[in-house]
Design an enzyme around this catalytic site. Structure first.
Site, PDB file in Angstrom:
ATOM      1  CB  CYS A 216      -1.127   0.062   1.106  1.00 60.58           C
ATOM      2  SG  CYS A 216      -2.133  -1.381   1.099  1.00 60.58           S
TER       3      CYS A 216
ATOM      4  CG  ASN B  47      -6.654  -0.119   1.613  1.00 61.45           C
ATOM      5  OD1 ASN B  47      -6.004   0.065   0.909  1.00 61.45           O
ATOM      6  ND2 ASN B  47      -6.172  -0.388   2.797  1.00 61.45           N
TER       7      ASN B  47
ATOM      8  CG  HIS C 260      -2.855   3.557   2.476  1.00 59.81           C
ATOM      9  ND1 HIS C 260      -3.522   2.912   1.373  1.00 59.81           N
ATOM     10  CD2 HIS C 260      -2.944   2.588   3.371  1.00 59.81           C
ATOM     11  CE1 HIS C 260      -3.852   1.769   1.559  1.00 59.81           C
ATOM     12  NE2 HIS C 260      -3.495   1.369   2.890  1.00 59.81           N
TER      13      HIS C 260
END
Length: 324
Positions: free
Chosen positions: A113, A281, A251
């Site tokens: 990520c 996400n 993020h």
């Protein structure tokens, strides 16, 4: 001295909207539980025929249009992904072909990520040496590696791609980047099978080791323990104080966790930008997707300082300071 600038941004989210109700049943939870734990309402999942490169190419096309340059002017393409089309070749090779970037070298990075910030740093370093234009893409299709009955993961992730075009000229100046990896925490996030350590065979498939796994509490502990310190250190090294930061683009891991982290960061004048309520996400895509959404909404003004913060599997963290 010529500085690398972000000349344009773009993003792409698949058409299919997947609500909390859709993922909740198999995972044994409900919409209220998911929203209360994550602040996520829905996410986008790729269509059956869509791969990571398809999403990445669409985001790239939008970013190139925003920057006002054609794909043949690119000298390098860096794709950040942990859900590649195939183990080989790199997903970036497919993207290069799809967008017609015939003069660009292309490679992938995998920092999970945090990948888009690592890719940004790599592209900036290449341009500092050879000049030209670079395309940085974060793209992931997590819906293909989620266990539908695992409430710790299936509720959190969506699919998407975000892109940035870098080069000389008038644009958002990349002032500083810092990258960190904490390999002693690598067990917190992983896909156990499919590599040289544990090949993907019938035994692995039967045990469900092809699915993404995450120690949610461990990840939260890692982020809250490490990110505030890393940010303070980064701002000090960049020669700015917390009051100088106007925007925080993190993020999009979990909205509830981000509220806690943002408070601990103590950035009194900063606006935190979130897209997770509707997109969840999106892995390596989440930082560039959110940056693009804020830019297209007119959130940034010339001279604004933007802090990009990626964190995730590895465990890794990446920070970038951008002057709009």
């Amino acid at each position: 001295m010529t500085h690398t600038a972000i000349l344009g941004t773009g993003s792409y989210l698949p058409e299919r909207i997947v609500t909390n109700d859709e993922v909740a049943a198999a995972a044994g939870v409900d919409d209220a539980w998911i929203f209360g734990k994550t602040a996520i309402r829905e996410r986008r999942w790729a269509a059956p025929g869509q791969a990571t490169s398809d999403l990445a190419a669409a985001a790239a096309t939008a970013a190139l249009e925003s920057a006002g340059i054609t794909a043949d002017r690119l000298s390098v393409i860096v794709v950040a992904t942990s859900t590649p089309d195939r183990p080989q070749p790199p997903t970036s090779a497919y993207v290069q072909h799809l967008i017609g970037a015939v003069n660009a070298a292309a490679f992938d990075v995998n920092a999970v990520c945090t990948g888009s910030v690592f890719a940004l740093a790599a592209a900036e370093g290449i341009l500092a040496r050879q000049g030209g234009h670079a395309l940085v893409i974060g793209a992931d299709v997590y819906s293909r590696i989620l266990n539908p009955v695992d409430h710790k993961t299936v509720i959190l992730f969506g699919d998407g791609a975000g892109a940035m075009v870098l080069g000389p000229g008038q644009g958002a100046r990349v002032r500083q980047v810092a990258l960190h990896t904490f390999g002693d925490h690598s067990q917190l996030i992983e896909v156990p099978a499919g590599g040289s350590r544990l090949p993907l065979d019938q035994e692995s498939l039967a045990a469900g080791r092809q699915f993404f796994t995450m120690d949610g509490r461990g990840v939260r502990r890692f982020v809250t323990d490490h990110l505030p310190h890393l940010v303070k250190q980064f701002l000090h090294e960049a020669g700015v104080v917390p009051d100088d930061i106007g925007h925080f683009v993190p993020h999009q891991a979990n909205g509830v966790m981000l509220d806690t982290v943002f408070e601990e960061l103590a950035l009194p004048r900063a606006t935190m930008h979130l897209t997770l309520t509707h997109y969840a996400n999106t892995g390596a895509a989440s930082v560039p997707v959110t940056l693009d959404a804020a830019a297209r909404a007119g959130a940034f003004r010339p001279g604004d300082l933007i802090l990009l913060a990626g964190f995730g599997g590895g465990m890794a963290a990446g920070l970038a300071l951008v002057e709009w």
